[in-house]
Scaffold this motif. Structure first.
Motif, PDB file in Angstrom:
ATOM      1  N   VAL A   1       0.845  -1.206   0.000  1.00 26.77           N
ATOM      2  CA  VAL A   1       0.000   0.000   0.000  1.00 26.77           C
ATOM      3  C   VAL A   1       0.877   1.252   0.000  1.00 26.77           C
ATOM      4  O   VAL A   1       0.738   2.137  -0.838  1.00 26.77           O
ATOM      5  CB  VAL A   1      -0.921   0.007   1.244  1.00 26.77           C
ATOM      6  N   HIS A   2       1.830   1.296   0.934  1.00 26.23           N
ATOM      7  CA  HIS A   2       2.650   2.505   1.095  1.00 26.23           C
ATOM      8  C   HIS A   2       3.556   2.731  -0.111  1.00 26.23           C
ATOM      9  O   HIS A   2       3.786   3.871  -0.520  1.00 26.23           O
ATOM     10  CB  HIS A   2       3.448   2.399   2.403  1.00 26.23           C
ATOM     11  N   LYS A   3       4.008   1.637  -0.718  1.00 25.09           N
ATOM     12  CA  LYS A   3       4.830   1.749  -1.933  1.00 25.09           C
ATOM     13  C   LYS A   3       3.995   2.381  -3.064  1.00 25.09           C
ATOM     14  O   LYS A   3       4.453   3.304  -3.740  1.00 25.09           O
ATOM     15  CB  LYS A   3       5.316   0.347  -2.343  1.00 25.09           C
ATOM     16  N   ALA A   4       2.743   1.926  -3.172  1.00 25.71           N
ATOM     17  CA  ALA A   4       1.853   2.469  -4.221  1.00 25.71           C
ATOM     18  C   ALA A   4       1.545   3.941  -3.966  1.00 25.71           C
ATOM     19  O   ALA A   4       1.535   4.762  -4.892  1.00 25.71           O
ATOM     20  CB  ALA A   4       0.572   1.651  -4.266  1.00 25.71           C
ATOM     21  N   VAL A   5       1.340   4.296  -2.713  1.00 21.34           N
ATOM     22  CA  VAL A   5       1.037   5.696  -2.349  1.00 21.34           C
ATOM     23  C   VAL A   5       2.207   6.596  -2.731  1.00 21.34           C
ATOM     24  O   VAL A   5       2.039   7.645  -3.363  1.00 21.34           O
ATOM     25  CB  VAL A   5       0.746   5.796  -0.829  1.00 21.34           C
ATOM     26  N   ILE A   6       3.419   6.167  -2.407  1.00 25.40           N
ATOM     27  CA  ILE A   6       4.632   6.966  -2.699  1.00 25.40           C
ATOM     28  C   ILE A   6       4.873   7.036  -4.202  1.00 25.40           C
ATOM     29  O   ILE A   6       5.098   8.111  -4.761  1.00 25.40           O
ATOM     30  CB  ILE A   6       5.848   6.371  -1.961  1.00 25.40           C
ATOM     31  N   GLU A   7       4.732   5.900  -4.877  1.00 29.19           N
ATOM     32  CA  GLU A   7       4.986   5.888  -6.324  1.00 29.19           C
ATOM     33  C   GLU A   7       3.954   6.717  -7.099  1.00 29.19           C
ATOM     34  O   GLU A   7       4.268   7.309  -8.129  1.00 29.19           O
ATOM     35  CB  GLU A   7       5.020   4.443  -6.849  1.00 29.19           C
ATOM     36  N   TYR A   8       2.757   6.786  -6.538  1.00 31.38           N
ATOM     37  CA  TYR A   8       1.721   7.575  -7.224  1.00 31.38           C
ATOM     38  C   TYR A   8       1.961   9.073  -7.043  1.00 31.38           C
ATOM     39  O   TYR A   8       1.443   9.896  -7.778  1.00 31.38           O
ATOM     40  CB  TYR A   8       0.336   7.191  -6.682  1.00 31.38           C
ATOM     41  N   GLY A   9       2.749   9.392  -5.990  1.00 30.70           N
ATOM     42  CA  GLY A   9       3.001  10.809  -5.700  1.00 30.70           C
ATOM     43  C   GLY A   9       1.913  11.441  -4.858  1.00 30.70           C
ATOM     44  O   GLY A   9       1.757  12.668  -4.820  1.00 30.70           O
ATOM     45  N   ALA A  10       1.172  10.604  -4.140  1.00 29.18           N
ATOM     46  CA  ALA A  10       0.111  11.153  -3.271  1.00 29.18           C
ATOM     47  C   ALA A  10       0.735  12.045  -2.195  1.00 29.18           C
ATOM     48  O   ALA A  10       1.819  11.733  -1.689  1.00 29.18           O
ATOM     49  CB  ALA A  10      -0.678  10.013  -2.631  1.00 29.18           C
ATOM     50  N   LYS A  11       0.048  13.156  -1.877  1.00 31.12           N
ATOM     51  CA  LYS A  11       0.575  14.080  -0.857  1.00 31.12           C
ATOM     52  C   LYS A  11       0.011  13.766   0.529  1.00 31.12           C
ATOM     53  O   LYS A  11       0.543  14.181   1.542  1.00 31.12           O
ATOM     54  CB  LYS A  11       0.194  15.516  -1.236  1.00 31.12           C
ATOM     55  N   VAL A  12      -1.126  13.063   0.503  1.00 33.80           N
ATOM     56  CA  VAL A  12      -1.797  12.722   1.765  1.00 33.80           C
ATOM     57  C   VAL A  12      -2.165  11.241   1.724  1.00 33.80           C
ATOM     58  O   VAL A  12      -2.567  10.725   0.674  1.00 33.80           O
ATOM     59  CB  VAL A  12      -3.087  13.574   1.944  1.00 33.80           C
ATOM     60  N   THR A  13      -1.969  10.575   2.822  1.00 30.94           N
ATOM     61  CA  THR A  13      -2.479   9.210   2.961  1.00 30.94           C
ATOM     62  C   THR A  13      -3.195   9.140   4.305  1.00 30.94           C
ATOM     63  O   THR A  13      -3.560  10.170   4.865  1.00 30.94           O
ATOM     64  CB  THR A  13      -1.363   8.167   2.830  1.00 30.94           C
TER      65      THR A  13
END
Ligand code: GRF
Length: 207
Positions: free
Chosen positions: A128-140
């Protein structure tokens, strides 16, 4: 008011289970962990449950010839301990329909992202966290939701956000998200303990 009896289902270290237990001990949650269930005989949560003298059950579908026997055993065990709410906390197996039907709007799960984003089959742990970072999300953040027949799909009870830092790695982000889970999950359980939840379709109303 009688204390809510909860069963925590976990497959791993059980840090969320321990955080809920600590909230109970610190009188922040008027409930009891009536049962700890795991599908993993080597789960850290099992060792912890034994140390705390909590009732525990290692019940896995692999132990049974068919799913029907598995579900019957699980349901009988939950009934024996008068469980009223099931709390999934790092439980890696899909919940089957017999359980969902026996506990309508009474099964909670915690997901380490803001559903419906970054959820669904295969989206767990550092994936999950890898996908969030790779997507460039600013908020999780985290999502605590009711469990239905689809992965990470049930009505949302609570969500909390946190900023994704430029320097974050999946590991550093996972640590901060997990800490937020520990601070939050017992609050969602408390809503059930205080009977402050009303579910209408996909919407959950807190009174
Ligand atoms: C957490 O990352 C949570 O988001 C997910 O499983 C993990 C729970 O870990 N559902 P733990 O076993 O409670 O430490």
């Amino acid at each position: 008011m009688s204390r809510l009896q909860i069963a925590v289902f976990a497959s791993g270290q059980g840090s969320n289970c321990r955080a809920i237990f600590d909230a109970i001990v610190n009188k922040k949650l008027n409930a009891d962990i009536g049962l700890v269930v795991t599908n993993n005989p080597d789960a850290g949560v099992l060792t912890w449950a034994k140390e705390k003298h909590l009732p525990f059950a290692y019940i896995s579908s692999e132990q049974f010839g068919d799913k029907k026997q598995f579900h019957e055993t699980l349901l009988k065990t939950l009934a024996f301990y008068n469980i009223q709410l099931i709390v999934l906390a790092g439980y890696m197996k899909k919940i089957g329909l017999p359980l969902i039907e026996a506990f309508p709007n009474k099964i909670l799960n915690i997901h380490p992202a803001l559903l419906p984003a970054f959820g669904g089959k295969g989206m767990y742990g550092e994936h999950v966290h890898k996908a969030v970072i790779e997507y460039g999300a600013k908020v999780t953040g985290i999502t605590i939701h009711l469990v239905d027949a689809e992965y990470d799909h049930g009505a949302i009870v609570m969500q909390k956000t946190l900023e994704v830092l430029d320097k974050d790695t999946p590991q550093t982000l996972a640590e901060r998200v997990l800490e937020l889970e520990h601070q939050t999950y017992y609050q969602a359980v408390r809503l059930f303990a205080e009977n402050r939840i009303e579910v209408r379709g996909r919407k959950v109303y807190l009174s």
